[in-house]
Structures are given as C-alpha cells and as structure tokens.
Design a protein around this motif. Sequence first.
Motif, PDB file in Angstrom:
ATOM      1  N   ARG A 116      59.822  -9.011  70.578  1.00  0.00           N
ATOM      2  CA  ARG A 116      59.434  -7.633  70.917  1.00  0.00           C
ATOM      3  C   ARG A 116      58.165  -7.239  70.185  1.00  0.00           C
ATOM      4  NH1 ARG A 116      63.756  -3.577  69.568  1.00  0.00           N
ATOM      5  NH2 ARG A 116      62.376  -2.161  70.652  1.00  0.00           N
ATOM      6  N   PHE A 117      58.104  -7.583  68.901  1.00  0.00           N
ATOM      7  CA  PHE A 117      56.925  -7.246  68.104  1.00  0.00           C
ATOM      8  C   PHE A 117      55.691  -7.959  68.647  1.00  0.00           C
ATOM      9  CE2 PHE A 117      54.398  -8.130  64.112  1.00  0.00           C
ATOM     10  CZ  PHE A 117      53.788  -6.891  64.088  1.00  0.00           C
ATOM     11  N   ARG A 118      55.817  -9.248  68.913  1.00  0.00           N
ATOM     12  CA  ARG A 118      54.694 -10.021  69.448  1.00  0.00           C
ATOM     13  C   ARG A 118      54.228  -9.450  70.788  1.00  0.00           C
ATOM     14  NH1 ARG A 118      56.159 -14.554  68.057  1.00  0.00           N
ATOM     15  NH2 ARG A 118      57.765 -14.860  69.624  1.00  0.00           N
ATOM     16  N   ALA A 119      55.143  -9.143  71.667  1.00  0.00           N
ATOM     17  CA  ALA A 119      54.773  -8.574  72.972  1.00  0.00           C
ATOM     18  C   ALA A 119      54.058  -7.233  72.802  1.00  0.00           C
ATOM     19  CB  ALA A 119      56.018  -8.408  73.843  1.00  0.00           C
ATOM     20  N   LEU A 120      54.516  -6.443  71.838  1.00  0.00           N
ATOM     21  CA  LEU A 120      53.909  -5.128  71.616  1.00  0.00           C
ATOM     22  C   LEU A 120      52.489  -5.256  71.093  1.00  0.00           C
ATOM     23  CD1 LEU A 120      54.268  -2.069  71.692  1.00  0.00           C
ATOM     24  CD2 LEU A 120      55.128  -2.212  69.339  1.00  0.00           C
ATOM     25  N   TYR A 121      52.272  -6.094  70.074  1.00  0.00           N
ATOM     26  CA  TYR A 121      50.907  -6.177  69.553  1.00  0.00           C
ATOM     27  C   TYR A 121      49.985  -6.890  70.525  1.00  0.00           C
ATOM     28  CZ  TYR A 121      51.754 -10.843  67.293  1.00  0.00           C
ATOM     29  OH  TYR A 121      52.047 -12.148  67.004  1.00  0.00           O
ATOM     30  N   GLN A 122      50.499  -7.782  71.340  1.00  0.00           N
ATOM     31  CA  GLN A 122      49.660  -8.409  72.362  1.00  0.00           C
ATOM     32  C   GLN A 122      49.269  -7.396  73.438  1.00  0.00           C
ATOM     33  OE1 GLN A 122      52.051 -11.815  73.475  1.00  0.00           O
ATOM     34  NE2 GLN A 122      51.073 -13.120  71.943  1.00  0.00           N
ATOM     35  N   LYS A 123      50.216  -6.543  73.814  1.00  0.00           N
ATOM     36  CA  LYS A 123      49.914  -5.492  74.792  1.00  0.00           C
ATOM     37  C   LYS A 123      48.862  -4.535  74.243  1.00  0.00           C
ATOM     38  CE  LYS A 123      52.798  -1.937  75.390  1.00  0.00           C
ATOM     39  NZ  LYS A 123      53.908  -1.072  75.866  1.00  0.00           N
ATOM     40  N   GLU A 124      49.018  -4.125  72.994  1.00  0.00           N
ATOM     41  CA  GLU A 124      48.068  -3.198  72.395  1.00  0.00           C
ATOM     42  C   GLU A 124      46.698  -3.845  72.242  1.00  0.00           C
ATOM     43  OE1 GLU A 124      45.584  -1.057  69.736  1.00  0.00           O
ATOM     44  OE2 GLU A 124      46.392  -3.026  69.281  1.00  0.00           O
ATOM     45  N   TRP A 125      46.646  -5.113  71.868  1.00  0.00           N
ATOM     46  CA  TRP A 125      45.380  -5.808  71.700  1.00  0.00           C
ATOM     47  C   TRP A 125      44.637  -5.891  73.038  1.00  0.00           C
ATOM     48  CZ3 TRP A 125      42.037  -6.498  68.163  1.00  0.00           C
ATOM     49  CH2 TRP A 125      41.035  -7.465  68.280  1.00  0.00           C
ATOM     50  N   ALA A 126      45.345  -6.177  74.109  1.00  0.00           N
ATOM     51  CA  ALA A 126      44.717  -6.203  75.437  1.00  0.00           C
ATOM     52  C   ALA A 126      44.149  -4.824  75.778  1.00  0.00           C
ATOM     53  CB  ALA A 126      45.728  -6.658  76.490  1.00  0.00           C
ATOM     54  N   PHE A 127      44.891  -3.785  75.448  1.00  0.00           N
ATOM     55  CA  PHE A 127      44.408  -2.415  75.661  1.00  0.00           C
ATOM     56  C   PHE A 127      43.136  -2.181  74.860  1.00  0.00           C
ATOM     57  CE2 PHE A 127      44.300   2.000  74.136  1.00  0.00           C
ATOM     58  CZ  PHE A 127      44.297   2.697  75.345  1.00  0.00           C
ATOM     59  N   LEU A 164      62.369  -9.228  60.975  1.00  0.00           N
ATOM     60  CA  LEU A 164      61.206 -10.086  61.149  1.00  0.00           C
ATOM     61  C   LEU A 164      61.067 -11.026  59.954  1.00  0.00           C
ATOM     62  CD1 LEU A 164      58.674  -7.328  62.316  1.00  0.00           C
ATOM     63  CD2 LEU A 164      59.986  -8.901  63.774  1.00  0.00           C
ATOM     64  N   SER A 165      60.329 -12.101  60.161  1.00  0.00           N
ATOM     65  CA  SER A 165      60.041 -13.008  59.047  1.00  0.00           C
ATOM     66  C   SER A 165      59.151 -12.278  58.036  1.00  0.00           C
ATOM     67  CB  SER A 165      59.327 -14.263  59.554  1.00  0.00           C
ATOM     68  OG  SER A 165      57.993 -13.940  59.942  1.00  0.00           O
ATOM     69  N   VAL A 166      59.012 -12.843  56.859  1.00  0.00           N
ATOM     70  CA  VAL A 166      58.181 -12.218  55.828  1.00  0.00           C
ATOM     71  C   VAL A 166      56.749 -12.063  56.328  1.00  0.00           C
ATOM     72  CG1 VAL A 166      57.237 -12.521  53.503  1.00  0.00           C
ATOM     73  CG2 VAL A 166      59.644 -13.027  53.947  1.00  0.00           C
ATOM     74  N   ALA A 167      56.204 -13.094  56.960  1.00  0.00           N
ATOM     75  CA  ALA A 167      54.836 -13.019  57.489  1.00  0.00           C
ATOM     76  C   ALA A 167      54.733 -11.943  58.571  1.00  0.00           C
ATOM     77  CB  ALA A 167      54.406 -14.372  58.042  1.00  0.00           C
ATOM     78  N   GLU A 168      55.739 -11.872  59.439  1.00  0.00           N
ATOM     79  CA  GLU A 168      55.733 -10.853  60.488  1.00  0.00           C
ATOM     80  C   GLU A 168      55.867  -9.445  59.899  1.00  0.00           C
ATOM     81  OE1 GLU A 168      57.666 -13.130  64.324  1.00  0.00           O
ATOM     82  OE2 GLU A 168      58.995 -12.469  62.709  1.00  0.00           O
ATOM     83  N   GLN A 169      56.618  -9.321  58.822  1.00  0.00           N
ATOM     84  CA  GLN A 169      56.738  -8.021  58.171  1.00  0.00           C
ATOM     85  C   GLN A 169      55.382  -7.558  57.641  1.00  0.00           C
ATOM     86  OE1 GLN A 169      59.971  -7.806  55.326  1.00  0.00           O
ATOM     87  NE2 GLN A 169      61.407  -8.723  56.767  1.00  0.00           N
ATOM     88  N   ALA A 170      54.603  -8.486  57.114  1.00  0.00           N
ATOM     89  CA  ALA A 170      53.248  -8.141  56.660  1.00  0.00           C
ATOM     90  C   ALA A 170      52.396  -7.735  57.852  1.00  0.00           C
ATOM     91  CB  ALA A 170      52.620  -9.316  55.917  1.00  0.00           C
ATOM     92  N   ASP A 171      52.471  -8.500  58.942  1.00  0.00           N
ATOM     93  CA  ASP A 171      51.729  -8.154  60.159  1.00  0.00           C
ATOM     94  C   ASP A 171      52.166  -6.788  60.689  1.00  0.00           C
ATOM     95  OD1 ASP A 171      50.405 -10.586  60.030  1.00  0.00           O
ATOM     96  OD2 ASP A 171      51.693 -11.558  61.522  1.00  0.00           O
ATOM     97  N   TYR A 172      53.460  -6.555  60.658  1.00  0.00           N
ATOM     98  CA  TYR A 172      54.019  -5.278  61.116  1.00  0.00           C
ATOM     99  C   TYR A 172      53.423  -4.130  60.301  1.00  0.00           C
ATOM    100  CZ  TYR A 172      57.569  -1.738  62.272  1.00  0.00           C
ATOM    101  OH  TYR A 172      58.211  -0.598  62.687  1.00  0.00           O
ATOM    102  N   ALA A 173      53.396  -4.283  58.986  1.00  0.00           N
ATOM    103  CA  ALA A 173      52.880  -3.222  58.115  1.00  0.00           C
ATOM    104  C   ALA A 173      51.403  -2.945  58.405  1.00  0.00           C
ATOM    105  CB  ALA A 173      53.075  -3.599  56.647  1.00  0.00           C
ATOM    106  N   ILE A 174      50.637  -3.990  58.605  1.00  0.00           N
ATOM    107  CA  ILE A 174      49.208  -3.824  58.909  1.00  0.00           C
ATOM    108  C   ILE A 174      49.041  -3.163  60.269  1.00  0.00           C
ATOM    109  CG2 ILE A 174      47.073  -5.081  59.432  1.00  0.00           C
ATOM    110  CD1 ILE A 174      48.064  -7.174  57.303  1.00  0.00           C
ATOM    111  N   PHE A 175      49.767  -3.653  61.257  1.00  0.00           N
ATOM    112  CA  PHE A 175      49.674  -3.108  62.613  1.00  0.00           C
ATOM    113  C   PHE A 175      50.115  -1.645  62.635  1.00  0.00           C
ATOM    114  CE2 PHE A 175      51.509  -2.879  67.048  1.00  0.00           C
ATOM    115  CZ  PHE A 175      50.285  -2.899  67.711  1.00  0.00           C
TER     116      PHE A 175
END
Length: 171
Positions: free
Chosen positions: A23-34, A85-96
């Motif tokens: 879900r997180f990956r799909a969301l940031y990919q959708k936003e990046w395309a936008f 989320l994984s630790v790396a994804e949690q960092a990505d989540y926080a940045i995003f």
Amino acid sequence: MRWIGMCLLLAAGLAPGETESERFRALYQKEWAFRLNEFPLLATSLGDDSGAAALGQVAEADQRRRYEYWKGIARELGAIDATALSVAEQADYAIFERQIRGFVEDYEFGAYLIPLNSDWGFHIELARLPDEVPLATAADYENYLARLAQVPRVIDENIALMREGMKRGMT
C-alpha cells in the motif's frame, strides 16, 4: 470465518493479500507520477520527456488542485500502519509524510503567494531554462521553443500570485 477476515481486511483498506508495504509503495508511486506530471521541468531533469514541451502551471486554481490532491495523499498515508513497515520503509514513510505535510502546509500558509524571495524565484528558473533542458536534437529545440512560448503565461500567473500575496500582507 474466512468471510469475517475478508471483511476486516476490506474495512482496513487492504485488498486480500495486500500488505502495508505494498500500500505504501503504491501510494508513493502514485504521488510521484502526479508530481512529475505537475512539474515538467522536474520530470525533464530526471530524463522523463513526457512533458518536454511544458513549463507547468502555477495559477491559484493549480495550487488549490495540488493542495486537495496532497490532502488526499496525506489521508491515505495516515491510514497506513507505519509500524508494519520495515525499518527502511519506516524511514521512507517519515520522509514522505514530511514532504506531503510540507506541501499541504505551504498552501495553507500561502507560501505559494511569494514566488520569489532573496534566495530564489520563478524568474531564476526561467533564466536557467537553457541549462536545464536537453538541447541536442531538433525535437529538443522544438520543445524548448514551446516552453519559451509559455513564459508570458507563467510570468502572468506568478504576478497574479504575488498580487494576491500583497493583498494579504505577504511580501
């Protein structure tokens, strides 16, 4: 019993088998395309030529449309369980999450109404255009000329934003 589990997944916003990571990956990919669609110079700088003849739009209506979109992204992001989320994804989540919050707050505080300051401005971006776009082929030059033709509109849109900012006491 399986039916109850399926209902719980759907109520949580998850399709059967869909993980929080997916879900997180799909969301940031959708936003990046936008984002690439909204900011063609960014796309060009990353080698995406889908908007190679465009400068983008900054009028109040465009600012509002982006704001509404990013508010929706923030809601979707808030529905994701970051602890799953994984630790790396949690960092990505926080940045995003911080980026999206920043986009929303910039609109709410009217930052877009000050499109230039002592450090940066839209006029600088326009002056750097020949250095920021590819100019190797005839198509590149056609795209560049198409962008140049949009400069008056972009300037007018920014002037309108600055006038609104001045009305609100933002200088």
